[in-house]
Design a protein around this motif. Structure first.
Motif, PDB file in Angstrom:
ATOM      1  N   UNK A   1       0.514  -1.396   0.483  1.00 49.73           N
ATOM      2  CA  UNK A   1      -0.036  -0.005   0.126  1.00 49.73           C
ATOM      3  C   UNK A   1       1.389   0.969  -0.141  1.00 49.73           C
ATOM      4  N   UNK A   2       0.753   1.604  -0.787  1.00 44.67           N
ATOM      5  CA  UNK A   2       1.603   3.178  -0.516  1.00 44.67           C
ATOM      6  C   UNK A   2       0.646   4.650   0.463  1.00 44.67           C
ATOM      7  N   UNK A   3       1.260   5.193   0.016  1.00 44.17           N
ATOM      8  CA  UNK A   3       1.201   6.552   1.384  1.00 44.17           C
ATOM      9  C   UNK A   3       0.529   7.274   0.845  1.00 44.17           C
ATOM     10  N   UNK A   4      -0.103   7.305  -0.004  1.00 44.33           N
ATOM     11  CA  UNK A   4      -1.661   8.080  -1.314  1.00 44.33           C
ATOM     12  C   UNK A   4      -2.891   7.870  -0.762  1.00 44.33           C
ATOM     13  N   UNK A   5      -2.860   5.776  -0.271  1.00 39.42           N
ATOM     14  CA  UNK A   5      -3.872   5.034  -0.479  1.00 39.42           C
ATOM     15  C   UNK A   5      -3.471   4.693   0.982  1.00 39.42           C
ATOM     16  N   UNK A   6      -3.410   5.351   2.120  1.00 47.38           N
ATOM     17  CA  UNK A   6      -3.181   4.866   3.810  1.00 47.38           C
ATOM     18  C   UNK A   6      -4.347   5.822   4.118  1.00 47.38           C
ATOM     19  N   UNK A   7      -5.219   5.113   4.702  1.00 50.70           N
ATOM     20  CA  UNK A   7      -6.789   5.912   5.111  1.00 50.70           C
ATOM     21  C   UNK A   7      -6.055   6.932   6.416  1.00 50.70           C
ATOM     22  N   UNK A   8      -6.793   8.177   6.992  1.00 48.23           N
ATOM     23  CA  UNK A   8      -6.035   8.773   8.220  1.00 48.23           C
ATOM     24  C   UNK A   8      -6.910   8.742   8.983  1.00 48.23           C
ATOM     25  N   UNK A   9      -7.105   8.316  10.388  1.00 53.13           N
ATOM     26  CA  UNK A   9      -7.769   8.229  11.490  1.00 53.13           C
ATOM     27  C   UNK A   9      -8.584   9.603  11.301  1.00 53.13           C
ATOM     28  N   UNK A  10      -9.809   9.397  11.353  1.00 53.92           N
ATOM     29  CA  UNK A  10     -10.899  10.633  12.055  1.00 53.92           C
ATOM     30  C   UNK A  10     -10.140  11.710  12.891  1.00 53.92           C
ATOM     31  N   UNK A  11      -9.684  10.787  13.893  1.00 55.76           N
ATOM     32  CA  UNK A  11      -9.160  11.247  15.234  1.00 55.76           C
ATOM     33  C   UNK A  11      -8.211  12.886  14.259  1.00 55.76           C
ATOM     34  N   UNK A  12      -7.765  11.995  12.946  1.00 54.31           N
ATOM     35  CA  UNK A  12      -6.390  12.987  12.934  1.00 54.31           C
ATOM     36  C   UNK A  12      -6.453  14.260  11.928  1.00 54.31           C
ATOM     37  N   UNK A  13      -8.243  14.706  11.742  1.00 55.02           N
ATOM     38  CA  UNK A  13      -8.703  15.594  10.361  1.00 55.02           C
ATOM     39  C   UNK A  13      -8.641  16.625  10.651  1.00 55.02           C
ATOM     40  N   UNK A  14      -8.286  17.996  10.330  1.00 58.21           N
ATOM     41  CA  UNK A  14      -8.333  19.274  11.181  1.00 58.21           C
ATOM     42  C   UNK A  14      -9.821  19.269  11.201  1.00 58.21           C
ATOM     43  N   UNK A  15     -10.851  18.805  11.124  1.00 57.53           N
ATOM     44  CA  UNK A  15     -11.708  19.528  11.324  1.00 57.53           C
ATOM     45  C   UNK A  15     -12.378  18.493  12.737  1.00 57.53           C
ATOM     46  N   UNK A  16     -11.350  17.358  12.888  1.00 64.67           N
ATOM     47  CA  UNK A  16     -11.215  16.572  14.737  1.00 64.67           C
ATOM     48  C   UNK A  16     -11.129  17.819  15.089  1.00 64.67           C
ATOM     49  N   UNK A  17      -9.931  17.956  14.989  1.00 66.15           N
ATOM     50  CA  UNK A  17      -9.133  18.705  15.938  1.00 66.15           C
ATOM     51  C   UNK A  17      -9.710  19.990  16.172  1.00 66.15           C
ATOM     52  N   UNK A  18     -10.120  20.853  15.180  1.00 64.91           N
ATOM     53  CA  UNK A  18     -10.819  22.676  15.421  1.00 64.91           C
ATOM     54  C   UNK A  18     -12.148  21.716  16.816  1.00 64.91           C
ATOM     55  N   UNK A  19     -12.742  20.593  16.582  1.00 67.23           N
ATOM     56  CA  UNK A  19     -14.169  20.508  16.836  1.00 67.23           C
ATOM     57  C   UNK A  19     -13.370  20.268  18.330  1.00 67.23           C
ATOM     58  N   UNK A  20     -12.474  19.209  18.704  1.00 61.05           N
ATOM     59  CA  UNK A  20     -12.198  18.735  19.896  1.00 61.05           C
ATOM     60  C   UNK A  20     -11.564  20.220  20.275  1.00 61.05           C
ATOM     61  N   UNK A  21     -11.322  21.368  20.199  1.00 58.16           N
ATOM     62  CA  UNK A  21      -9.830  22.489  20.106  1.00 58.16           C
ATOM     63  C   UNK A  21     -11.181  23.242  21.025  1.00 58.16           C
ATOM     64  N   UNK A  22     -12.714  23.660  20.032  1.00 57.20           N
ATOM     65  CA  UNK A  22     -13.763  23.900  20.652  1.00 57.20           C
ATOM     66  C   UNK A  22     -14.133  23.903  21.926  1.00 57.20           C
ATOM     67  N   UNK A  23     -14.525  22.289  21.907  1.00 56.99           N
ATOM     68  CA  UNK A  23     -14.918  21.815  23.118  1.00 56.99           C
ATOM     69  C   UNK A  23     -14.151  21.932  24.421  1.00 56.99           C
ATOM     70  N   UNK A  24     -12.970  21.947  24.170  1.00 53.51           N
ATOM     71  CA  UNK A  24     -11.729  21.833  25.687  1.00 53.51           C
ATOM     72  C   UNK A  24     -12.478  23.757  25.575  1.00 53.51           C
ATOM     73  N   UNK A  25     -12.228  24.954  24.709  1.00 52.31           N
ATOM     74  CA  UNK A  25     -11.871  25.815  24.955  1.00 52.31           C
ATOM     75  C   UNK A  25     -13.565  26.680  25.607  1.00 52.31           C
ATOM     76  N   UNK A  26     -14.545  25.442  25.054  1.00 50.81           N
ATOM     77  CA  UNK A  26     -16.121  26.142  25.691  1.00 50.81           C
ATOM     78  C   UNK A  26     -15.502  24.903  27.349  1.00 50.81           C
ATOM     79  N   UNK A  27     -15.656  24.091  27.691  1.00 53.30           N
ATOM     80  CA  UNK A  27     -15.559  23.479  28.529  1.00 53.30           C
ATOM     81  C   UNK A  27     -14.444  24.347  29.833  1.00 53.30           C
ATOM     82  N   UNK A  28     -13.736  24.923  29.656  1.00 55.41           N
ATOM     83  CA  UNK A  28     -12.752  25.484  30.322  1.00 55.41           C
ATOM     84  C   UNK A  28     -13.163  27.006  31.114  1.00 55.41           C
TER      85      UNK A  28
END
Length: 146
Positions: A1-28
């Motif tokens: 399998x090449x690097x281009x065809x490997x799937x990126x986990x959902x937790x590594x996506x920029x949308x997930x990171x932004x949502x986690x940062x937002x949730x962390x800010x709201x929690x704080x």
């Protein structure tokens, strides 16, 4: 399998990171708000204890009544210290357990608090003056033509 065809986990996506940062800010922010409100409640309870203690000074001639007020003030001060010392989750769990142990007392306390609040709000609004006691200006009465 090449690097281009490997799937990126959902937790590594920029949308997930932004949502986690937002949730962390709201929690704080929520934790900060709850902490400041808890401090306000503890201060208010402490002020009530001070008012009880101040009202006991009028009973200097009656030591039993003064001792009762002082004891009540000490109990309220202990409550204030408990509120300051515990976390919001601990306070919530304790109130929840008390409600589950004695639902009848909780219902009666809620009904009494509602009644007192109703009476307070009803007494604070302006009441109309009964017509029999109202002062009617002279210009209101019709003047007959002579």
């Amino acid at each position: 399998m090449s690097k281009a065809t490997q799937e990126v986990p959902a937790s590594a996506s920029p949308k997930y990171e932004a949502a986690a940062a937002f949730a962390s800010t709201v929690r704080g922010q929520v934790q900060s708000y709850v902490g400041s409100r808890k401090a306000d409640v503890a201060r208010s309870v402490s002020d009530v204890a001070g008012a009880i203690r101040a009202s006991s000074s009028g009973f200097a001639e009656q030591p039993h009544v003064k001792a009762f007020f002082d004891s009540a003030a000490e109990g309220v001060e202990e409550l204030s210290e408990e509120i300051s010392r515990r976390t919001f989750a601990e306070l919530y769990d304790e109130v929840d357990a008390a409600v589950r142990r004695r639902p009848g007392v909780t219902f009666a306390a809620a009904a009494l608090a509602g009644f007192v609040l109703f009476r307070f709000l009803k007494a604070s609004r302006m009441r109309p003056v009964p017509r029999s006691r109202a002062v009617i200006p002279v210009e209101v009465f019709p003047v007959p033509d002579l």
